[in-house]
Every structure is written in C-alpha cells, then in structure tokens.
Write an enzyme that holds these catalytic residues in place. Structure first.
Site, PDB file in Angstrom:
ATOM      1  N   CYS A   1      -7.536  15.313  18.023  1.00 10.98           N
ATOM      2  CA  CYS A   1      -7.965  13.998  18.512  1.00 10.98           C
ATOM      3  C   CYS A   1      -9.230  14.120  19.385  1.00 10.98           C
ATOM      4  O   CYS A   1      -9.156  14.634  20.511  1.00 10.98           O
ATOM      5  CB  CYS A   1      -6.851  13.304  19.285  1.00 10.98           C
ATOM      6  SG  CYS A   1      -7.227  11.567  19.622  1.00 10.98           S
TER       7      CYS A   1
ATOM      8  N   CYS B   1     -13.567   6.768  17.678  1.00 13.45           N
ATOM      9  CA  CYS B   1     -12.703   7.760  17.027  1.00 13.45           C
ATOM     10  C   CYS B   1     -13.504   9.052  16.841  1.00 13.45           C
ATOM     11  O   CYS B   1     -14.513   9.061  16.127  1.00 13.45           O
ATOM     12  CB  CYS B   1     -12.198   7.236  15.690  1.00 13.45           C
ATOM     13  SG  CYS B   1     -11.067   8.387  14.895  1.00 13.45           S
ATOM     14  N   GLY B   2     -13.024  10.122  17.471  1.00 17.13           N
ATOM     15  CA  GLY B   2     -13.747  11.397  17.404  1.00 17.13           C
ATOM     16  C   GLY B   2     -13.608  12.070  16.055  1.00 17.13           C
ATOM     17  O   GLY B   2     -14.606  12.457  15.436  1.00 17.13           O
TER      18      GLY B   2
HETATM   19  O1  PYC Z   1     -10.093  11.642  16.964  1.00 19.22           O
HETATM   20  O2  PYC Z   1     -10.480  10.140  18.518  1.00 19.22           O
HETATM   21  C1  PYC Z   1      -9.838  10.565  17.569  1.00 19.22           C
HETATM   22  C2  PYC Z   1      -8.705   9.763  17.061  1.00 19.22           C
HETATM   23  C3  PYC Z   1      -8.231   8.587  17.583  1.00 19.22           C
HETATM   24  C4  PYC Z   1      -7.154   8.206  16.774  1.00 19.22           C
HETATM   25  C5  PYC Z   1      -7.024   9.138  15.776  1.00 19.22           C
HETATM   26  N1  PYC Z   1      -7.981  10.084  15.971  1.00 19.22           N
END
Ligand code: PYC
Length: 334
Positions: free
Chosen positions: A240, A90-91
């Site tokens: 994300c 998860c980033g």
């Molecule tokens: O930031 O990788 C992300 C992420 C995945 C699901 C919610 N945020």
C-alpha cells in the site's frame, strides 16, 4: 442508449490489481481533479460500479480514470476508485499507471507529473516495471488513540495521512500470515467499526477508511510486514503506497527512521515497497496541514514520502456496457 465501450489496461503492483481506463470514460468537464471527482461521484457512480464490480471486475480491483490534467505543469491526471467508492490517492495504482503508460508507449523512463484530487505526485519510471513515486505530503495527526471493539478488546493506534486516512496498529497480538487473511480482515473491519462507533476521524472529520496492522517481516529483506484493509472490505495485496507513506510519517514523528534512510515494507503476500522521507517545504506543509480543522494539531513533521515498487501489465481489453444487461452497472455488494 447505445452500447458503451470502455478501453482498459490491467496491471498488478506487488500483487494488487489496477485497471486504468484509457478511453470511454464519462465527460467530467475540465475543472480541477477534485471537482471532476465530485462530478464522477454525483452523476456517474454507476459507471464506476460497472467497471470495477463483478461481473467485469472484483472487490480487490482499483480503477483509475485517466484524465487531461487541469494543472498545466502536469502530464496526466488520474481519479482512483474501488468497489466501495473513491480514493483520494493510490500509490500502487500510480505505479501501475506508469507501467501501463509505458506499455502503451506514452511515457519513457523519466519523471511524469501526475495530478490527483489531493495534489500532484511525481512518478519516475526507472525501467519498464519499476517506478519511484514522490507522494503527497504526509503526516501523523494523533498518536496512542484507543478504540474498544465489540468484544471488549482495547486497541491502540496512530492516525496518519498518507494520501488517504489510516489507523495504524502495531500491538495486536496476531501473526500476519496470508493463510489467516479472513481472520485478519474480520479483525481490521472490527477496528474500523469501533472507530466509527466512537466517532474517531482523521483531521477535519476525514473518514478513516484504511486500517493497517504491522508485524515482523517474514523475509530477512524487509523491516516490517503489513496487512492493509481497504475501504471496500478487500485487503491490499501490495504494501500500500499511501499506507507506507502514513507509516513513514509515523516513523519520522517517533524519531525511528532518519530522513533519507530506506524503509522496506513487506505486504501480506510478500511483495516489498522501498520507502524514505524528506521534510516537506513550507508550501507543501501548509497545503497538507490545510486538512486540519480549528484547534487540531499534527503530532509530527510533514514529510514527503518516496515509494518505489514494481508493476506488470496483465491485460488489455474493451469492456462492453449493454443497457439490456441486467448487471450492466455491476453487482454492488456494499
Ligand atoms: O497503494 O495507496 C495504495 C492503495 C490504496 C488502496 C489500495 N492501494
């Protein structure tokens, strides 16, 4: 069983919340993080639900269980999960983790090596809130993949790995406006159901559990806007981190963004991540392409994405899990 006390720090990254568990987690042993994730899933899934789901949490929350790393070159380990289950990586959560560790006085500005179930990421704390993340190697698996929705609409998109599996769609004829989040969510969930019906997966049969829609940026300060549907039916308030990594892999594959150039990805709520990519080394490529099954090939280079974003701590609390509570383990809506 006596009451279980769970110590957490909450933060948000570009509007997307993260809850880091700093004490009170179950014993998962001392194996590699990928093995500890399996132990958490198989033996302690109620714990995930208790921490994330209502009444203590909500569908939009991403949790991270802070662990001792297995790899001695790392400083911390982390396992991320949400209302539906477990994330590979998860980033936004890693950016939140770094601001949390700074808040707790456990890191200083500089690089922290973070072990995740799908590899090591490097998170550089630039100041109290700003973090630059060198993500796991990312790549495009398939391009121009068509899926038919239940109303007959045909959608075409790319499938890429950015630490999770994404289906990325640019031509959908919808405006990406926050006030339309319910329609956009229903549409993205329809796409996911269509992929499932058609048996379309990531490499090696990996489930595509994130859908990403793209459109023009609303601010003059970004290259693109996205709407990302997460596995549990909540949309990502941030751009994300793994989704932006998947996008960078597609841009690299199409020759639309040179190595080292900055891509500014705006979220549906207007927060922005800055991303860039470099070619992965041989070892990183081999590890990333280990996801390919027999006869499968990538349709682009393996790249290492760098994502920069900001997070703020929003709360610090002790969750109390009382066995007599009929909703001790949370309300599971899915
Ligand atoms: O930031 O990788 C992300 C992420 C995945 C699901 C919610 N945020």
């Amino acid at each position: 069983m006596s009451d279980v006390i769970v110590q957490v720090v909450d933060s948000h990254t570009g509007g997307e919340p993260t809850r880091i568990i700093i004490a009170g987690g179950p014993d998962l042993g001392s194996g590699p993080l990928s093995e500890r994730l399996l132990v958490l899933r198989e033996r302690h899934d109620e714990y995930r639900s208790a921490v994330i789901n209502e009444p203590r949490g909500s569908d939009v929350l991403v949790g991270g269980l802070l662990c001792e790393p297995y790899d001695r070159s790392c400083d911390v380990g982390i396992i991320f999960f949400n209302n539906a289950g477990y994330l590979h990586m998860c980033g936004h959560g890693t950016i939140g983790l770094m601001s949390t560790l700074y808040w707790l006085g456990r890191v200083r500005p500089g690089v922290t090596r973070v072990e995740t179930p799908v590899g090591i990421v490097e998170a550089e704390l630039l100041d109290a809130n700003r973090v630059r993340l060198r993500n796991v190697p990312s790549w495009r698996y398939r391009t121009g993949v068509s899926v038919t929705l239940s109303d007959g609409e045909e959608v075409c998109g790319d499938i890429a790995w950015g630490g999770n599996w994404f289906y990325l769609v640019s031509r959908h004829g919808r405006e990406l406006q926050l006030r339309d989040w319910q329609n956009l969510s229903a549409y993205a969930l329809e796409i996911r159901a269509g992929l499932e019906r058609a048996g379309i997966t990531g490499a090696g049969g990996g489930e595509i559990d994130h859908i990403e829609l793209f459109g023009p940026a609303a601010s003059g300060n970004a290259d693109s806007r996205n709407f990302v549907m997460c596995p549990g039916g909540a949309y990502d308030r941030s751009p994300c981190g793994t989704g932006t990594s998947a996008k960078l892999a597609c841009l690299a594959a199409d020759g639309r963004l040179p190595a080292g150039a900055i891509w500014r990805q705006e979220s549906i709520v207007g927060s922005v991540f800055e991303g860039s990519w470099e070619l992965a080394g041989e070892l990183e490529s081999a590890a990333a392409l280990g996801l390919l099954g027999v006869g499968e090939v990538a349709t682009g280079p393996v790249v290492v994405p760098t994502i920069t974003g900001s997070a703020w701590v929003t709360g610090e609390s002790r969750l109390i899990l009382q066995e007599s509570d009929p909703f001790c383990h949370g309300i599971r809506s899915i």
